[in-house]
Design an enzyme around this catalytic site. Sequence first.
Site, mmCIF file in Angstrom:
data_model
loop_
_atom_site.group_PDB
_atom_site.id
_atom_site.type_symbol
_atom_site.label_atom_id
_atom_site.label_comp_id
_atom_site.label_asym_id
_atom_site.label_seq_id
_atom_site.Cartn_x
_atom_site.Cartn_y
_atom_site.Cartn_z
ATOM 1 N N GLU A 180 7.955 -7.406 -10.319
ATOM 2 C CA GLU A 180 7.572 -8.302 -11.409
ATOM 3 C C GLU A 180 7.778 -9.763 -11.024
ATOM 4 O O GLU A 180 6.974 -10.626 -11.394
ATOM 5 C CB GLU A 180 8.370 -7.959 -12.673
ATOM 6 C CG GLU A 180 8.088 -6.569 -13.235
ATOM 7 C CD GLU A 180 6.607 -6.324 -13.488
ATOM 8 O OE1 GLU A 180 5.897 -7.279 -13.861
ATOM 9 O OE2 GLU A 180 6.148 -5.191 -13.284
ATOM 10 N N GLU A 238 -1.819 -5.913 -7.447
ATOM 11 C CA GLU A 238 -0.748 -4.921 -7.507
ATOM 12 C C GLU A 238 -0.300 -4.515 -6.103
ATOM 13 O O GLU A 238 0.898 -4.373 -5.841
ATOM 14 C CB GLU A 238 -1.207 -3.690 -8.301
ATOM 15 C CG GLU A 238 -1.416 -3.943 -9.782
ATOM 16 C CD GLU A 238 -0.163 -4.448 -10.473
ATOM 17 O OE1 GLU A 238 0.941 -3.973 -10.142
ATOM 18 O OE2 GLU A 238 -0.281 -5.337 -11.334
#
Length: 661
Positions: free
Chosen positions: A177, A262
């Site tokens: 994150e 990602e």
Amino acid sequence: MDFFEHQEAARKKTKLLIFYFVLAVILIVTALNLIAYFALSGFSASQGGNEALSLSQWPQQPGFFFTSGAALGLIGLGSLFRWFQLRGGGKSLARMVGAREVLPDSNDRLERRLINVVEEMSIASGMPVPTLYVMDEEEAINAFVAGQESSDTIMVVTRGALEQLSRQELQGVVAHEFSHIFNGDMKINVRLISVLAGILILGQAGYYVMRSLRYSGSRSNSKDSGNLIAVVMIVGISMYIIGSIGLFFGRMIKAAVSRQREFLADASAVQYARDNQGLAGAFIKIAQQSSLLESRYAEETSHMCIAEPIKLNFSSLATHPPIDKRLDAIMPDWQDFQHQQLNKAKRKAERSADEQARREKAKQKKGFEAFGGEGVLAGMGGLIETVGSPTTLHLHAANALLLAMPEVLRTAAHNHHASSHAMYLVFALLVSDNGQVEESVLNLIAEKYGESSKEEVLKLASHMTSNKRYLRLAILDMAIPSIRRLSKTERKNFLSLLKELIHMDKQVSQFEYILYSLVRKSLTPANASSKIYIKRFSKAQTEIQLILSAVVHASQNSEAEKQQLFNTLIVSFSDKKMELLPNNFEAESFHKSLLVLNKLTPLLKKALLNAFEEAIQADGIAQVEEIELFRAICEFLDCPLPRILENYSQDVANKIHGSKH
């Protein structure tokens, strides 16, 4: 690609997002007009119209303008409403999805573990500690970050992630994150929610049209009204279908924007921690259990999560690559690792919370000095290369910093109660700066917050000795989440008093400016307006001259060496003769210059920060004061600088690695 190149790519990706949105809107409006044309043509024919309307004539008809205007109006209102709802940044999104804020002084064991992991990563990477939230009703494993700027960044994790992941796996998720923050994804993701809300609203509008007409048909007996209702019903169904088309386009946009990001975030997370087992273990548990969210906002936030939160029939529309592909990328032999983990779980039960607490307590006794103390701050070594890319040494040294911090300061940093609020820690940092506590400063604090506040500030200041100066910014970082809990009025009063205390002696020192500016930036809502970038150094020569002069003067060089160093560095940014400014720190002009330099493009910022680093390295010694100044500059240029420098001696590095075993 380094941090600055990723930021530049993110800036360009915003333009790509606008292109996708405009294309989707054009296709949706075109589809609506085609349906309206055929519906009205059929209605006209049923009424015995003499002349059929050709498709080429439709753009000149009132129906075309009505249909197009209504569609554009709905899309615009939908996006505007969601943008208005999320104008408060990350916290607005957390409230929207129903997440609960984790208090900095939480006594919950799992929440304490999350706080510790996030604080370590924040200190190691140079990012402000994000405000933490938990989605208590979600048993699946998932997480995301959101915010417009670093000052309003939030991190949301599900209850399932807290309960089902080990500390190592949780650290892998947190590192993933943080990489989204470094790579500029966070701001794009929030904007994407507002953009897609407009596209998706057509489907919702069509649903309400059909619902409102459900009973109208049974009450209408005339042929004309029945035909009209049929047409409106067709339009409603069409809007619902086109809304589904909008959903299709929305998912395509999200997939185009986020899938490769990602993979990048996974790789960056492994790079930060030099450990692929944590993130791989989290992915394996997600594959075995679930990442699907029950929240009605799962569709809108799907591109932000660490794993796919919604069930899709077509994998090509997924916002995330398949879990097995992500595992192949970070750990090619992950299936063997999975087998080993299963066997390990059978052989050995998880350690109890009491054992973990005893181990942590024993570890605290070693303190920061066991890792080299202030010697850790002795070298710079390619510091700009670590912006947005903390290494495993940064993480271990951040943990050492936390262990070196006196327990009374750590407790105060997490406190948000009136009797011993974290803001007293900020006052203590201020009054302990020059080693002498001014009675007039304490009296003013007592006047605003009561006599007990004076005693609390004195107690905290007594623990901030000169040999602990390297802890100052880490202490501030830990205190910010608690101070953010102040109301708008309380924040205003706190900042006003802090400013008044700083100006009591009619001058502002370098550290006083750093302290106030970092606190104010962390507490001030982000400006959502678009930034106009400066693409040439020639547009900011005066500002570069001022900041570079301040950095050069912070070194231990002689005056002649400072002048020579400045002359060597300034030629890269100006084609005219510029002099080293006098060593007279002026906070207001310094701050205004930083605001201008923040408008430089990411790649220009990199070149400028490289020059500042060279100025600090010139005398071979990086003083704490120089590092604090450099940290403040990087903070205002939105370039997170690791608090702990990378160039450890081999002996210190061995001690850090040895402490893990």
